[in-house]
Design a protein around this motif. Structure first.
Motif, PDB file in Angstrom:
ATOM      1  N   ALA A   1       0.813  -1.214   0.000  1.00  0.00           N
ATOM      2  CA  ALA A   1       0.000   0.000   0.000  1.00  0.00           C
ATOM      3  C   ALA A   1       0.852   1.272   0.000  1.00  0.00           C
ATOM      4  O   ALA A   1       0.580   2.217  -0.750  1.00  0.00           O
ATOM      5  CB  ALA A   1      -0.940  -0.003   1.203  1.00  0.00           C
ATOM      6  N   GLU A   2       1.882   1.330   0.839  1.00  0.00           N
ATOM      7  CA  GLU A   2       2.641   2.576   0.954  1.00  0.00           C
ATOM      8  C   GLU A   2       3.429   2.887  -0.310  1.00  0.00           C
ATOM      9  O   GLU A   2       3.462   4.036  -0.761  1.00  0.00           O
ATOM     10  CB  GLU A   2       3.585   2.538   2.153  1.00  0.00           C
ATOM     11  CG  GLU A   2       4.322   3.864   2.333  1.00  0.00           C
ATOM     12  CD  GLU A   2       5.099   3.965   3.640  1.00  0.00           C
ATOM     13  OE1 GLU A   2       6.015   4.813   3.723  1.00  0.00           O
ATOM     14  OE2 GLU A   2       4.780   3.212   4.590  1.00  0.00           O
ATOM     15  N   VAL A   3       4.071   1.895  -0.899  1.00  0.00           N
ATOM     16  CA  VAL A   3       4.850   2.164  -2.109  1.00  0.00           C
ATOM     17  C   VAL A   3       3.935   2.596  -3.243  1.00  0.00           C
ATOM     18  O   VAL A   3       4.284   3.468  -4.051  1.00  0.00           O
ATOM     19  CB  VAL A   3       5.711   0.948  -2.506  1.00  0.00           C
ATOM     20  CG1 VAL A   3       4.858  -0.207  -3.032  1.00  0.00           C
ATOM     21  CG2 VAL A   3       6.752   1.342  -3.553  1.00  0.00           C
ATOM     22  N   ARG A   4       2.743   2.047  -3.311  1.00  0.00           N
ATOM     23  CA  ARG A   4       1.797   2.459  -4.349  1.00  0.00           C
ATOM     24  C   ARG A   4       1.284   3.870  -4.099  1.00  0.00           C
ATOM     25  O   ARG A   4       1.139   4.665  -5.024  1.00  0.00           O
ATOM     26  CB  ARG A   4       0.638   1.465  -4.432  1.00  0.00           C
ATOM     27  CG  ARG A   4       1.035   0.103  -4.985  1.00  0.00           C
ATOM     28  CD  ARG A   4      -0.012  -0.946  -4.735  1.00  0.00           C
ATOM     29  NE  ARG A   4      -1.300  -0.562  -5.316  1.00  0.00           N
ATOM     30  CZ  ARG A   4      -2.447  -1.166  -5.025  1.00  0.00           C
ATOM     31  NH1 ARG A   4      -2.475  -2.174  -4.139  1.00  0.00           N
ATOM     32  NH2 ARG A   4      -3.564  -0.780  -5.609  1.00  0.00           N
ATOM     33  N   MET A   5       1.021   4.187  -2.838  1.00  0.00           N
ATOM     34  CA  MET A   5       0.552   5.524  -2.516  1.00  0.00           C
ATOM     35  C   MET A   5       1.626   6.564  -2.834  1.00  0.00           C
ATOM     36  O   MET A   5       1.340   7.612  -3.421  1.00  0.00           O
ATOM     37  CB  MET A   5       0.148   5.588  -1.043  1.00  0.00           C
ATOM     38  CG  MET A   5      -0.535   6.887  -0.619  1.00  0.00           C
ATOM     39  SD  MET A   5       0.618   8.238  -0.280  1.00  0.00           S
ATOM     40  CE  MET A   5       1.602   7.521   1.026  1.00  0.00           C
ATOM     41  N   ARG A   6       2.872   6.282  -2.482  1.00  0.00           N
ATOM     42  CA  ARG A   6       3.951   7.238  -2.685  1.00  0.00           C
ATOM     43  C   ARG A   6       4.267   7.459  -4.166  1.00  0.00           C
ATOM     44  O   ARG A   6       4.921   8.440  -4.526  1.00  0.00           O
ATOM     45  CB  ARG A   6       5.209   6.786  -1.952  1.00  0.00           C
ATOM     46  CG  ARG A   6       5.143   6.974  -0.434  1.00  0.00           C
ATOM     47  CD  ARG A   6       6.439   6.538   0.219  1.00  0.00           C
ATOM     48  NE  ARG A   6       6.466   6.792   1.658  1.00  0.00           N
ATOM     49  CZ  ARG A   6       6.878   7.915   2.240  1.00  0.00           C
ATOM     50  NH1 ARG A   6       7.309   8.917   1.476  1.00  0.00           N
ATOM     51  NH2 ARG A   6       6.879   8.051   3.548  1.00  0.00           N
ATOM     52  N   ASN A   7       3.851   6.570  -5.021  1.00  0.00           N
ATOM     53  CA  ASN A   7       4.100   6.707  -6.453  1.00  0.00           C
ATOM     54  C   ASN A   7       2.839   7.050  -7.232  1.00  0.00           C
ATOM     55  O   ASN A   7       2.759   6.836  -8.441  1.00  0.00           O
ATOM     56  CB  ASN A   7       4.704   5.407  -7.009  1.00  0.00           C
ATOM     57  CG  ASN A   7       6.154   5.225  -6.629  1.00  0.00           C
ATOM     58  OD1 ASN A   7       7.061   5.579  -7.370  1.00  0.00           O
ATOM     59  ND2 ASN A   7       6.389   4.659  -5.447  1.00  0.00           N
ATOM     60  N   SER A   8       1.861   7.623  -6.567  1.00  0.00           N
ATOM     61  CA  SER A   8       0.573   7.883  -7.216  1.00  0.00           C
ATOM     62  C   SER A   8       0.388   9.321  -7.677  1.00  0.00           C
ATOM     63  O   SER A   8      -0.479   9.597  -8.504  1.00  0.00           O
ATOM     64  CB  SER A   8      -0.575   7.509  -6.271  1.00  0.00           C
ATOM     65  OG  SER A   8      -0.553   8.313  -5.102  1.00  0.00           O
ATOM     66  N   LEU A   9       1.192  10.263  -7.152  1.00  0.00           N
ATOM     67  CA  LEU A   9       0.967  11.674  -7.434  1.00  0.00           C
ATOM     68  C   LEU A   9       2.281  12.429  -7.558  1.00  0.00           C
ATOM     69  O   LEU A   9       3.343  11.940  -7.171  1.00  0.00           O
ATOM     70  CB  LEU A   9       0.129  12.309  -6.311  1.00  0.00           C
ATOM     71  CG  LEU A   9      -1.311  11.812  -6.147  1.00  0.00           C
ATOM     72  CD1 LEU A   9      -1.894  12.323  -4.843  1.00  0.00           C
ATOM     73  CD2 LEU A   9      -2.163  12.249  -7.332  1.00  0.00           C
ATOM     74  N   GLY A  10       2.173  13.661  -8.083  1.00  0.00           N
ATOM     75  CA  GLY A  10       3.325  14.541  -8.180  1.00  0.00           C
ATOM     76  C   GLY A  10       3.211  15.692  -7.202  1.00  0.00           C
ATOM     77  O   GLY A  10       2.798  15.513  -6.053  1.00  0.00           O
ATOM     78  N   GLN A  11       3.516  16.909  -7.680  1.00  0.00           N
ATOM     79  CA  GLN A  11       3.575  18.078  -6.802  1.00  0.00           C
ATOM     80  C   GLN A  11       2.676  19.223  -7.280  1.00  0.00           C
ATOM     81  O   GLN A  11       2.862  20.366  -6.872  1.00  0.00           O
ATOM     82  CB  GLN A  11       5.019  18.578  -6.711  1.00  0.00           C
ATOM     83  CG  GLN A  11       5.947  17.645  -5.974  1.00  0.00           C
ATOM     84  CD  GLN A  11       5.690  17.612  -4.483  1.00  0.00           C
ATOM     85  OE1 GLN A  11       5.448  18.633  -3.855  1.00  0.00           O
ATOM     86  NE2 GLN A  11       5.733  16.427  -3.895  1.00  0.00           N
TER      87      GLN A  11
END
Length: 537
Positions: A61-71
């Motif tokens: 879950a965390e690795v997917r969340m951290r790679n889901s959006l930009g800035q």
């Protein structure tokens, strides 16, 4: 550790002095901090993966969340309010071009879309996961980061395209070289990201934009491997580099990039010059740019940005003394700050600065030495942390940038700022807006505008405010005749305005090119191009 819901390292804080906060409150009102969602809350929203198992694909879950959006600001709103509604189904960390090829084959076999992920610094929605039934694989390129070869005679360096800015420079500087590409996002953006978004660095006046630095490389596409040989120049038909530059992940994944490097300079200086008003300052910077001096940077702030910069600086007594001196020299409430950088051999630097100052003085410029320039250099990658600090006070910051020819520059600046003011007024809010010319050319300049305004504390309302603001300023850019992006790329936020710049035939040509390399449309779908049904509007 890197923040999961904001900019940069969570140990770095850009402190706002009391006077600066009071200045902002006076201009747009008191902000009210909101309660951010926690990392655990964000991860709890991640659904089960729809991808079949693969040894290179992580589905936690965390690795997917951290790679889901930009800035981008919409990305921030989703993260801070806990409203992330789409996630990649898996994240791969390939360590070679062969593994990238293997993962593309895997993605095609399971009908997945692929989103290339570099440093996650996109501010226009390049990384947004499309909703729907199709599974999505995020391809994180951070492990392709080595210096693969350095040809000192040709001054060419081959890197894994996932190398971050500081790591790239460290590897080159150990050999006595530099790429000289320093965008605001330098600390967290990657070489591959710079290439596929047509990035521009703060000192591109000397080193060139990324299209001048990118010499060749290798891209893995669904249709096969594209190898681009390096030449000092070529008249052999279409330049294949141009297919890769600005492609934003639509044709494939850049795995290796060859760049043109430069020996480390003997000397580098940054000087500050104040002008009594915008007209004098713009005339000076235009003349300096058209003189084609060997400078590395020209950066001109309008009166409001100059005031904001001096207010944020703190050091009230020193700034007060400076203000008194400048007032005595004729630079008062409308004064504008120009930063001039020169990089290279000592004699070249001295001559370039001397000539630039001579031009500046003819437009009533007042040089104030190198102290402000050195301070700018020290903090040039830290000022973006202001976004975090102001959010904690209940304020949002966003930017928009364009480029246009010199006759349009002032009108563009005024139109964009007015569009932002009018848009927020529709929402019953004030906006603090200011502009600088971030890059200059003999033909014209980039116009980079910042907006600060209050958060409401409600996700839907804050998203609506941003949408109103973004539409207004983009429409102003198109109306005046500027490019929809000088350095940030297109992503999803600028895609609706691309047809106005490229024309129907140009958009059609781009579609055909991307389909050639990606016939199934699996690469970063929904980005860069306007939606098919709205392309003619």
């Amino acid at each position: 550790m890197r923040r999961w819901n904001g900019w940069g390292d969570d140990s770095i804080n850009f402190a706002i002095n009391h006077d600066a906060l009071a200045f902002l409150q006076q201009r747009i009102g008191q902000g009210q901090a909101i309660n951010d969602a926690t990392l655990a809350q964000a991860c709890s929203a991640v659904p089960a993966s729809r991808l079949p198992p693969h040894p290179l694909v992580e589905t936690g879950a965390e690795v997917r969340m951290r790679n889901s959006l930009g800035q981008s600001l919409p990305d921030w709103l989703k993260m801070r309010y806990g409203k992330i509604d789409s996630f990649p189904d898996g994240v791969a960390f390939p360590e070679s071009g062969y593994q990238v090829r293997e993962l593309l084959v895997y993605a095609k076999a399971c009908g997945a879309a692929v989103i290339p992920y570099g440093g996650g610094t996109s501010v226009v929605g390049h990384l947004t996961v499309p909703p729907g039934a199709q599974p999505v694989l995020s391809m994180n390129m951070s492990r392709l980061s080595g210096l693969l070869n350095l040809d000192k005679k040709a001054q060419l360096a081959r890197f894994g395209a996932g190398v971050f800015g500081p790591d790239l420079e460290a590897q080159l500087r150990a050999q006595g070289y530099t790429l000289g590409h320093f965008p605001q996002s330098f600390e967290y953006s990657t070489l591959g990201g710079w290439v596929v978004t047509r990035s521009s660095g703060q000192q591109s006046l000397r080193y060139g934009r990324i299209e001048q630095l990118f010499a060749g490389g290798r891209m893995e596409t669904p249709a096969g491997t594209l190898d681009i040989a390096t030449f000092p120049a070529s008249a052999a038909g279409t330049d294949l580099r141009e297919m890769v530059l600005g492609s934003e992940g639509r044709i494939g994944i850049l795995t290796e990039a060859v760049v043109r490097v430069t020996p480390l300079p003997e000397r580098e200086v940054f000087h500050a010059v104040f002008f009594p008003d915008w007209e004098a300052a713009q005339e000076a910077i235009r003349q300096i740019a058209q003189a084609k001096l060997p400078l590395s940077m020209l950066r001109l702030s309008n009166a409001t940005e100059t005031l904001t910069t001096l207010t944020l600086a703190g050091h009230k007594k020193l700034i007060g003394a400076l203000e008194t001196y400048l007032g005595w020299r004729g630079c008062k409430e409308n004064k504008c700050l120009l930063m001039i950088g020169a990089t290279g051999h000592k004699a070249t630097v001295a001559n370039a600065i001397s000539t630039a100052m001579r031009i500046a003085r003819k437009q009533n410029g007042v040089p104030v030495g190198q102290a402000m320039g050195q301070k700018w250099k020290q903090n040039r990658f830290r000022s973006v942390y202001l976004r975090n600090s102001l959010w904690q006070q209940g304020y949002a910051i966003d930017t928009v940038e364009t480029a246009c020819d010199w006759p349009k520059v002032k009108g563009m600046m005024l139109a964009v700022e007015q569009a932002a003011t009018d848009a927020l007024a529709e929402c019953g809010e004030l906006v603090h807006t200011y502009t600088h010319l971030s890059h200059v050319y003999a033909q014209g300049a980039s116009v980079y505008t910042t907006f600060a305004y209050r958060l409401s504390g409600d996700y839907e309302q804050d998203l609506a405010r941003w949408q109103t603001l973004k539409a207004a300023v983009c429409e102003a850019i198109v109306c005046i005749g500027g490019t929809i992006s000088h350095q940030h790329g297109v992503g999803i936020d600028h895609a609706p305005y691309l047809t106005a710049e490229k024309g129907e035939l140009g958009i059609s040509a781009m579609r055909h090119l991307y389909r050639h390399f990606d016939p199934d449309g699996m690469m970063n779908p929904g980005k860069l191009l306007p939606a098919e049904e709205t392309a003619s509007t």
